[in-house]
Structure formats: C-alpha cells, structure tokens
Scaffold this active site. Sequence first.
Site, mmCIF file in Angstrom:
data_model
loop_
_atom_site.group_PDB
_atom_site.id
_atom_site.type_symbol
_atom_site.label_atom_id
_atom_site.label_comp_id
_atom_site.label_asym_id
_atom_site.label_seq_id
_atom_site.Cartn_x
_atom_site.Cartn_y
_atom_site.Cartn_z
ATOM 1 N N PHE A 157 0.839 -1.207 0.000
ATOM 2 C CA PHE A 157 0.000 0.000 0.000
ATOM 3 C C PHE A 157 0.878 1.264 0.000
ATOM 4 O O PHE A 157 0.795 2.100 -0.915
ATOM 5 C CB PHE A 157 -0.909 -0.065 1.240
ATOM 6 N N ILE A 158 1.737 1.387 1.008
ATOM 7 C CA ILE A 158 2.586 2.583 1.080
ATOM 8 C C ILE A 158 3.639 2.555 -0.021
ATOM 9 O O ILE A 158 3.885 3.554 -0.705
ATOM 10 C CB ILE A 158 3.262 2.664 2.477
ATOM 11 N N ASP A 166 9.694 -7.424 -3.482
ATOM 12 C CA ASP A 166 8.501 -7.760 -2.704
ATOM 13 C C ASP A 166 8.161 -9.228 -2.897
ATOM 14 O O ASP A 166 8.686 -9.883 -3.790
ATOM 15 C CB ASP A 166 7.318 -6.861 -3.110
ATOM 16 N N ALA A 168 8.801 -2.953 4.184
ATOM 17 C CA ALA A 168 8.120 -4.255 4.254
ATOM 18 C C ALA A 168 7.813 -4.643 5.690
ATOM 19 O O ALA A 168 8.601 -4.397 6.603
ATOM 20 C CB ALA A 168 8.997 -5.329 3.614
ATOM 21 N N TYR A 208 4.264 -6.437 17.528
ATOM 22 C CA TYR A 208 4.582 -5.583 16.381
ATOM 23 C C TYR A 208 5.494 -4.429 16.804
ATOM 24 O O TYR A 208 6.529 -4.164 16.186
ATOM 25 C CB TYR A 208 3.277 -5.044 15.789
ATOM 26 N N LYS A 214 9.551 -3.641 16.108
ATOM 27 C CA LYS A 214 9.964 -2.374 15.487
ATOM 28 C C LYS A 214 11.038 -1.691 16.337
ATOM 29 O O LYS A 214 12.016 -1.142 15.813
ATOM 30 C CB LYS A 214 8.755 -1.443 15.315
ATOM 31 N N ASN A 270 -1.097 6.390 11.223
ATOM 32 C CA ASN A 270 -2.078 5.551 10.525
ATOM 33 C C ASN A 270 -2.293 6.054 9.100
ATOM 34 O O ASN A 270 -3.089 6.975 8.883
ATOM 35 C CB ASN A 270 -3.410 5.572 11.282
ATOM 36 N N ILE A 301 -9.911 3.277 8.054
ATOM 37 C CA ILE A 301 -10.586 4.065 7.004
ATOM 38 C C ILE A 301 -10.841 3.184 5.781
ATOM 39 O O ILE A 301 -11.959 3.137 5.248
ATOM 40 C CB ILE A 301 -9.754 5.322 6.647
ATOM 41 N N ARG A 332 -6.812 8.488 16.714
ATOM 42 C CA ARG A 332 -5.564 8.189 16.029
ATOM 43 C C ARG A 332 -5.140 9.369 15.157
ATOM 44 O O ARG A 332 -5.926 10.288 14.925
ATOM 45 C CB ARG A 332 -5.729 6.927 15.149
#
Lengths: 332, 332
Positions: free
Chosen positions: A11-12, A31, A71, A139, A143, A168, A183, A206
């Site tokens: 997506f990003i 990817d 990723a 998660y 990170k 977000n 969203i 958020r």
Amino acid sequence: MKVLVIGGCGFIGSHVVDLLLREGCRVRVFDRRPEAFRPPLAGVDYVMGDYSDPNLVFQALHDVEAVLHLASATVPATANLNPVTDIEANLLATVRLLDVMRATGKRRLVFLSSGGTVYGVPQTDPVPEEHPLRPIGSYGIVKVAIESYIRMEQALYGMAPVVLRASNPYGPRQGHTGVQGIIGTHLWRAARGEPVEIWGDGQVTRDFIHVRDLAALCVEALRSGTCGCFNAGSGTGTSVAEIVAGIDRTVQASGGPPVRALRLPGRGYDVPRVVLDISRARAAFDWAPRIGLEEGLAETWRWVCTTLAHETAAEAPRPRAKLARPRRSARF
Amino acid sequence: MKVLVIGGCGFIGSHVVDLLLREGCRVRVFDRRPEAFRPPLAGVDYVMGDYSDPNLVFQALHDVEAVLHLASATVPATANLNPVTDIEANLLATVRLLDVMRATGKRRLVFLSSGGTVYGVPQTDPVPEEHPLRPIGSYGIVKVAIESYIRMEQALYGMAPVVLRASNPYGPRQGHTGVQGIIGTHLWRAARGEPVEIWGDGQVTRDFIHVRDLAALCVEALRSGTCGCFNAGSGTGTSVAEIVAGIDRTVQASGGPPVRALRLPGRGYDVPRVVLDISRARAAFDWAPRIGLEEGLAETWRWVCTTLAHETAAEAPRPRAKLARPRRSARF
C-alpha cells in the site's frame, strides 16, 4: 539515483514508487508478490522474493545507491498471535538485510517504523520522538528492536539511516482484509452496503495521514543528507466516531445512503489516543502534510467505488448461473 | 516450593541453586552443560539440554511452581559479532519458553536482564529503572525485547514476572575466559603471574555486586508476591583503576607480588560510567547488598588460588617430560 524499495508493491510502497518515478529516480522493487490493485509499472525493475534471503538481497542491492525498507510480514492486530514468526520474518530478516548492506557498502537506508505502537500507551499528547519506548504488543517490540539494530549499525559501521515512525496511513490502494486501516476497512464496508463497526464509545483517537503525504516524507528523507528518527503523521488527532461521520458525509455527498454503524463493546487493548508530534520532521525535511481528511476521504471513496465496480464486473454471473448473485455488490 | 532454574549451572545460577537448597526449596536445573567448577549437587534434578527446545522445556516445567531464567547464550562483548545468533539463541528461545509457560499454567518467572546494557549511555547517575532504554549493542537490544515480551505476557495473559537488571556480578566460580567479568579475569591473570589489562585511563566505572548478594535478590524476588522491574546492583560505582588497586592490595595481603598492569589504548565502545539506583529493589524485597568489595575480592582471590592449584596439580608434568613447564602456574 537508483533506489531499492523493499515492500514496494504494498500500500505505502506503491505510492513511494510513484513519487520516485515522477522525480526521475530509477527504481527496483523487492517484494513477495505483485501489487494487488495495479499491473506492474513500466520502467520498474521487479524482484519477487523474500527479503530474508541474503542471496536475493545481495543481488537486489547491485547498483542501487539507497534502500527504502517498507516491508512488514505482520500487522499490529495479528502479530501477537505468533511472536516467533514476527521475530523471524521481520527482525531477523532486517538484521540480515543490514548485514548485507554493510558487506556491500550501502549506507543510505530509510526504514518505516511504527509511531502507533513503539510508544505503548502515550504519557504525553502529542507524542514526541523522545517519549519512552514501551510497546505493548509484538509488532511494536519488533519495530523497537529493529530501530536499535539500525542505530547500532550507524554507531559502529557508519550506516546513514532515517527511521520514520509512521502513524495511521490511509488512501487509495489500501487493502480491505479488515485487519489494518480503519478508514480503508470502513469505506469498503460502506461500498458493499455493510455496516461499519464501532468499538466502545468511538472516542479512540488516532493520527491519520494520507498515504501520499507519508510517501512524500519517505522520499524527502531519502534525498536529504539527514540521519535520525522522525515521527511521520499528520500531527492531528481524529476519533473513530469522527471518521465514521466523515465517511457518512462523503458517501452521502456522492449520492449514497447513510452509513450504518454497528456498535460493539470496547476492545480492552485499544490505546485511547495516539497523536504524533511531527515538528522534528517538519523542520528537518521542509515537509508538511498537505492533504486534509475530507479531501482524502473523498478521493479514497472514489477509488474504492471504482475498484469495487471493476471487481464486481469481473465477478459478474455467467449466463448459465442466472441465480447466483455476485458476492461483493455495490448497493448504490 | 519446587523451582526450575534455567542456566542453573552457570556462574550466577550455581549460587542461586545453593541458596534455594539452603532455604529448603526443591530444585531442578536446566542447562546446556554441567557446572564448570563443581561436580553435580546431591538433591538437584538436572536436565541437560537447550532451552530453545519447547519439548524439553515442557518436560522440565512438570511439577515446578516457579521459573528462574538466568541463561544467556551470549555475552555483551561478543553478541555484536553475530546478532542473528543472539536473537535466535536468546530472544526466540525465551519467547518459546513464555509460550510453554502459558500453555502449562506457570505464572511465576524471575528473569535476569542486564542493568549494564539496557540503558545504553546513561543520562543520569545513578540510573533508575525509568531511565530510557537505548541499548547500543545486540546484547542489550535482545534483553530489552525479552523484557517487553515478558511485560506483554503479564498484560495479556496474567504472567507474574520479576525482571532483575543485574549490574556486574563477581565472585567465586566466575569463568576466566576473559570475555566477561573484569574482576574474575584480572584475578585469574594475577594468579598466573600475568599482567592485568587496563584500557585508557582506568576511569571507566561500573557497579560491581557480589554474586551471593545478587543470588539473594533473585531468591527474595522469587519468593515475594511482587511483580515488576528492578535494578540489581550494589548501587556503588568503582573504577577499573580502583579494582586493580583493590586486587593489588588483596594479592599482596596474601603474600603475593605486586600486580602488574598493562596499559592499553581506551576502547571506544566502553560506556564511561554505569551505576544503578537500587532503591526500588531495597524497598520491595527488604534486601540490601551485604558483601563489601574488599571482602568479596579477598574471598574470590582465595577461590581462584585454590582452583588454580587444583588445575595445576591435574596438569602437572609427567615424569618423562621433565623439561616441560606447566602452562598455568601460580607464581606465589
């Protein structure tokens, strides 16, 4: 400049690649699978595979000057289910990537971390980068560990990294599996005529950032000579209830019916409010978020409707199965 | 109470086991190899193996009420050489242990973390537990990640953990490989008549704690109903130069020659000063360090000399090799 974008089909990543191409960069994408919503782009060199394979990474690094690592093999909502996989697929894979980068003399890295999870339950509002790191889920733990290894690589071996702690992101090409991105999830549900889910009183808040604003920050950071750690959000808090109201306005403005909300009990693990202090990124990169929420929602809604129409057409009943209804239908 | 001590054959573990036995606990030890300096203890149930094997851990957890996790497959000085191994052998193994503990309903855990590495370069003196966690090497990065997974296990699944951030333990049974434990390393070198090494000006300062004081804290923490994270040191800073002077006094008091010091250039990666604030542990466990440095050095020196004499006797030259000199010789 030639850039390797790890996760460039996500997506990003897809928006970062668009911007890099527009700015005249040469782009290689690494990817596990192709983009979900577009065919491969002309002019992009695609390498399909798992970036935890050092041999593939070694080949993919050939002739690139910088690496954008976007990723993630997991998402916040599900990483706790299997922390071992989270550690192996994200932390170990990234530590191996750093190893290969060092061995091949590649110093410039932009890594996408997570402003929504590394701080845990914020003690300040908004949250600056110096806030203690107390992640409460796998998660965020992973990170934080990756950020630390990157800092160690910088201190010991001269890597020149930027860590971006994203809030977000939302916008076109966000998936609709429902595990990440409220969203996107809500717009897809609205487009299918399904009710959107609100947990608790809807006051969970958020920091939503349009994906092109985030992509712009990634590219600005990459091109700069700056190193360090930066929050990457809009700097503005929006509650879940406000998001649902905004979606309702957007849908009705396009001629759709009111959005139905399904109220569910609050989820104990939701942090009440995370809004990032983005003054450090603003100052360092002469960057600012430019796309307002109403404008972003309207654009994303148009994209969802168009994409759903294409999917529905592709899934349309064949002549012999006249009774079958398409599973995904736009109700308006 | 029956206790599983993971790493119970190590330097710290062996003293914890002594204390548990003295207090009437039943003890099972899980370790990769037997103790280096003692035969197996009567009354202890030994399980030899790798604790990253969930099946072995599952069996070892049978009928125990609490777990003391003191094992580390790496040491701070060498963990950076292979972070992948560090992550696999310590982080993944501990995450699997937490998984098996949850599955078998074992809630009580004491985990030995590292007060010397998790804080990075301290910004305060002494360092309290709330100090930001900014480790600068793999050993500390992995300890921070393990602490976070333990906190997550507590929040989500009701684990009752104590994390002890140990400073620099010393005392009898510390190994002499030279990669960890400056006091042990220096005493062994002095006993062999070798010069002790001092990097830079000798002003690098650490918080040295006698291993029996640390073991006492481990056992007090285990027996208490308290959960949380606690510094585990002496609360007192001692410079490397002071340690060498103390060793010299100790050796000469026992009739040995002056200790020779070999001065080497400073090591860039040495944090100048780490002294822990131990007020939280003092208050929570009614515990205090009791063994002063001079007393501890003297005791450890006696142990080193006795152990070296035994080793030398075991390695004594056979009659046919009259010209060979034993490689390790006590000069006094």
